[in-house]
Scaffold this motif. Structure first.
Motif, PDB file in Angstrom:
ATOM      1  N   LEU A  55       0.869  -1.076  -0.124  1.00 13.83           N
ATOM      2  CA  LEU A  55       0.137  -0.122  -0.099  1.00 13.83           C
ATOM      3  C   LEU A  55       1.018   1.246  -0.049  1.00 13.83           C
ATOM      4  O   LEU A  55       1.651   1.464   1.053  1.00 13.83           O
ATOM      5  CB  LEU A  55      -0.888  -0.183   1.384  1.00 13.83           C
ATOM      6  N   PRO A  56       0.685   2.075  -1.077  1.00 15.82           N
ATOM      7  CA  PRO A  56       1.449   3.324  -1.126  1.00 15.82           C
ATOM      8  C   PRO A  56       0.870   4.198   0.046  1.00 15.82           C
ATOM      9  O   PRO A  56      -0.234   4.530   0.330  1.00 15.82           O
ATOM     10  CB  PRO A  56       1.146   3.930  -2.448  1.00 15.82           C
ATOM     11  N   LEU A  57       1.650   4.820   0.681  1.00 15.22           N
ATOM     12  CA  LEU A  57       1.501   6.043   1.768  1.00 15.22           C
ATOM     13  C   LEU A  57       1.527   7.335   1.102  1.00 15.22           C
ATOM     14  O   LEU A  57       2.579   7.664   0.448  1.00 15.22           O
ATOM     15  CB  LEU A  57       2.242   6.023   3.018  1.00 15.22           C
ATOM     16  N   TYR A  58       0.555   8.318   1.376  1.00 17.41           N
ATOM     17  CA  TYR A  58       0.762   9.642   0.586  1.00 17.41           C
ATOM     18  C   TYR A  58      -0.038  10.647   1.506  1.00 17.41           C
ATOM     19  O   TYR A  58      -1.105  10.115   2.415  1.00 17.41           O
ATOM     20  CB  TYR A  58       0.123   9.716  -0.933  1.00 17.41           C
ATOM     21  N   HIS A 112       3.996  -2.898   3.900  1.00 20.41           N
ATOM     22  CA  HIS A 112       3.317  -4.135   3.615  1.00 20.41           C
ATOM     23  C   HIS A 112       2.307  -4.478   4.438  1.00 20.41           C
ATOM     24  O   HIS A 112       2.363  -4.221   5.691  1.00 20.41           O
ATOM     25  CB  HIS A 112       4.388  -5.235   3.743  1.00 20.41           C
ATOM     26  N   ILE A 113       1.289  -5.001   4.105  1.00 18.48           N
ATOM     27  CA  ILE A 113       0.023  -5.328   4.939  1.00 18.48           C
ATOM     28  C   ILE A 113       0.418  -6.186   6.121  1.00 18.48           C
ATOM     29  O   ILE A 113      -0.022  -5.991   7.218  1.00 18.48           O
ATOM     30  CB  ILE A 113      -1.189  -5.928   4.094  1.00 18.48           C
ATOM     31  N   GLU A 154       4.221   5.770   9.340  1.00 14.88           N
ATOM     32  CA  GLU A 154       5.511   6.695   8.610  1.00 14.88           C
ATOM     33  C   GLU A 154       6.639   5.881   8.863  1.00 14.88           C
ATOM     34  O   GLU A 154       7.561   5.718   8.021  1.00 14.88           O
ATOM     35  CB  GLU A 154       5.441   7.860   9.121  1.00 14.88           C
ATOM     36  N   LYS A 155       6.921   5.411   9.984  1.00 13.51           N
ATOM     37  CA  LYS A 155       8.130   4.473  10.350  1.00 13.51           C
ATOM     38  C   LYS A 155       8.334   3.466   9.808  1.00 13.51           C
ATOM     39  O   LYS A 155       9.549   3.015   9.363  1.00 13.51           O
ATOM     40  CB  LYS A 155       8.055   4.494  12.050  1.00 13.51           C
ATOM     41  N   ILE A 156       7.140   2.606   9.617  1.00  9.78           N
ATOM     42  CA  ILE A 156       7.609   1.265   8.740  1.00  9.78           C
ATOM     43  C   ILE A 156       7.468   1.395   7.374  1.00  9.78           C
ATOM     44  O   ILE A 156       7.824   0.355   6.564  1.00  9.78           O
ATOM     45  CB  ILE A 156       6.477   0.379   9.213  1.00  9.78           C
ATOM     46  N   ALA A 157       7.233   2.676   6.931  1.00  3.89           N
ATOM     47  CA  ALA A 157       7.138   2.830   5.337  1.00  3.89           C
ATOM     48  C   ALA A 157       8.351   2.512   4.850  1.00  3.89           C
ATOM     49  O   ALA A 157       9.536   3.101   5.248  1.00  3.89           O
ATOM     50  CB  ALA A 157       6.548   4.152   4.983  1.00  3.89           C
TER      51      ALA A 157
END
Length: 429
Positions: free
Chosen positions: A238-241, A253-254, A272-275
């Motif tokens: 999943l992209p974070l935006y 990752h899920i 944000e930390k695990i991205a």
């Protein structure tokens, strides 16, 4: 020669015809043998294959020694036949002997051994190489001299004699080999091999999830909305935006998200930390290149961008692997062709307009063009050159198509019918 008994002359003549058959069969078998199987056998230390492979490294010398031997025995046989004819019928028997000998040599010294050698090249080439190789060593000075003259003549007319690429297969020739391996290679494996060969013909744009269909996490949404979204997510990466996909800054990752959720540590800050950093892919990248890039960079997902840096879509390594092995379907009962193609009772299909042309061709064994538009929606728009209303019908590459549903200037659902017997390639309203 007149003091030699006729029985000896006939025996010598028969032996010479046998030698003629030997040289003729040797030449045909060595030229007809499968070079790739020969290399395989030679690599397994098959002595006969190694001898033949050594001889074929210099085909000019091989042909030289065979033709020297063949011409010698044929000329000698002609002389013996002439002597026999004179002793039996006088000078009048010379033309008769020449005619009979020509027929005998043609049948027993040329056609029969060459046909046998062409049919069973390995059975003939391997044993005959036992004699051809030492014979080449014995006659090497004469073979060398004749080859020098012959090669000089070829070079004068611009024909090189040292082409090393003669037996390398082109991609299309390799496709033919795979096609002809039916019965040896299972059909499913054949299709996978052909798909690998076709990877370079497609780019990431052909298989990517379009920009408007990308499912991601907008960190500007309230946390309860994010939790609800994550509870129903069906994607692995999943992209974070923030606000829009143009402001993407990471990918999660899920599995990691589920771990946070289980430990009750799911917050925007923890996401944000695990991205992981976003991996960008230039549009137009061939699939075979991108597969290697994924492997090299140890990535599984990337965002496709154009020359201006605008995000066009999303590609995963699974998407590329599906081009080789087919759809990864964890629920075979759910659909038999493709998740976007639904067969109807009347023989037609309801197809999602966003379905890629490659997926549709693969599912229905069609041959719609893939060089222009990437989706069925785009292909219909390119052909019509107008935005269609629901109920619009057209004929596309011989297929009758009806636009069923249109939403927000996008063709959502299309009904397609079996191939018609027509060569028309333009839409008919």
């Amino acid at each position: 020669m007149t003091d030699i008994p006729l029985s000896v002359l006939f025996g010598t003549l028969a032996l010479l015809i046998l030698f003629s058959a030997f040289f003729s069969g040797s030449e045909t078998s060595m030229m007809a043998i499968n070079r790739y199987r020969l290399r395989h056998l030679a690599a397994k230390n098959h002595r006969g294959a190694q001898r033949v492979q050594t001889l074929l490294e210099r085909p000019d010398r091989l042909i030289g020694v065979i033709l020297l031997g063949n011409n010698f025995v044929n000329t000698f046989a002609s002389s013996i036949a002439t002597v026999i004819a004179i002793e039996l019928m006088g000078e009048a028997g010379i033309p008769i002997a020449a005619s009979v000998l020509t027929i005998i040599i043609l049948i027993f010294g040329e056609v029969t051994p060459k046909t046998l050698a062409a049919t069973y090249p390995e059975r003939i080439a391997f044993p005959t190489s036992l004699l051809i190789k030492p014979l080449l060593t014995l006659l090497y000075p004469l073979v060398w001299a004749t080859n020098m003259i012959g090669n000089a003549i070829l070079a004068f007319f611009g024909f090189p004699t040292t082409d090393k690429n003669n037996y390398r297969l082109s991609r299309e020739e390799l496709r033919t080999v795979v096609h002809e391996a039916e019965g040896i290679i299972p059909k499913r494996h054949q299709q996978m091999l052909l798909s690998i060969l076709d990877l370079e013909k497609a780019s990431v744009e052909d298989i990517m999830v379009p920009r408007h269909e990308i499912v991601g996490i907008d960190l500007d949404d309230p946390i309860d909305v994010l939790i609800e979204q994550l509870s129903n997510i069906q994607h692995t990466h999943l992209p974070l935006y923030r606000e829009s996909i143009d402001n993407v800054f990471g990918v999660v990752h899920i599995r990691t998200v589920v771990r946070l959720f289980r430990n009750k540590e799911l917050t925007k800050e923890s996401l944000e930390k695990i991205a992981r950093d976003v991996y960008f892919i230039p549009d137009g990248t061939p699939l075979n290149t991108q597969l290697l890039n994924f492997q090299h960079h140890r990535q599984q997902v990337g965002l496709v961008v154009n020359e201006y840096g605008d995000i066009q879509g999303l590609v995963t390594i699974d998407d590329i692997l599906e081009e080789i092995v087919g759809e990864f379907n964890t629920n075979p009962a759910a659909y038999s062709l493709s998740p976007s193609v639904h067969p109807q009772d009347d023989g037609s299909y309801l197809v999602d307009g966003s379905t890629s042309i490659r997926e549709l061709n693969r599912a229905l064994q069609w041959h719609l063009p893939t060089t222009g538009a990437k989706t069925l929606n785009g292909l219909i728009l390119d052909y019509l050159e107008i935005f269609p209303e629901p109920g619009t019908s057209l004929r596309l590459e011989g297929h009758a198509i009806e636009v069923v549903q249109v939403t927000n200037n996008v063709i959502k659902t299309v009904k397609v019918y079996p191939l018609l017997h027509t060569t028309t390639k333009h839409p008919t309203p």
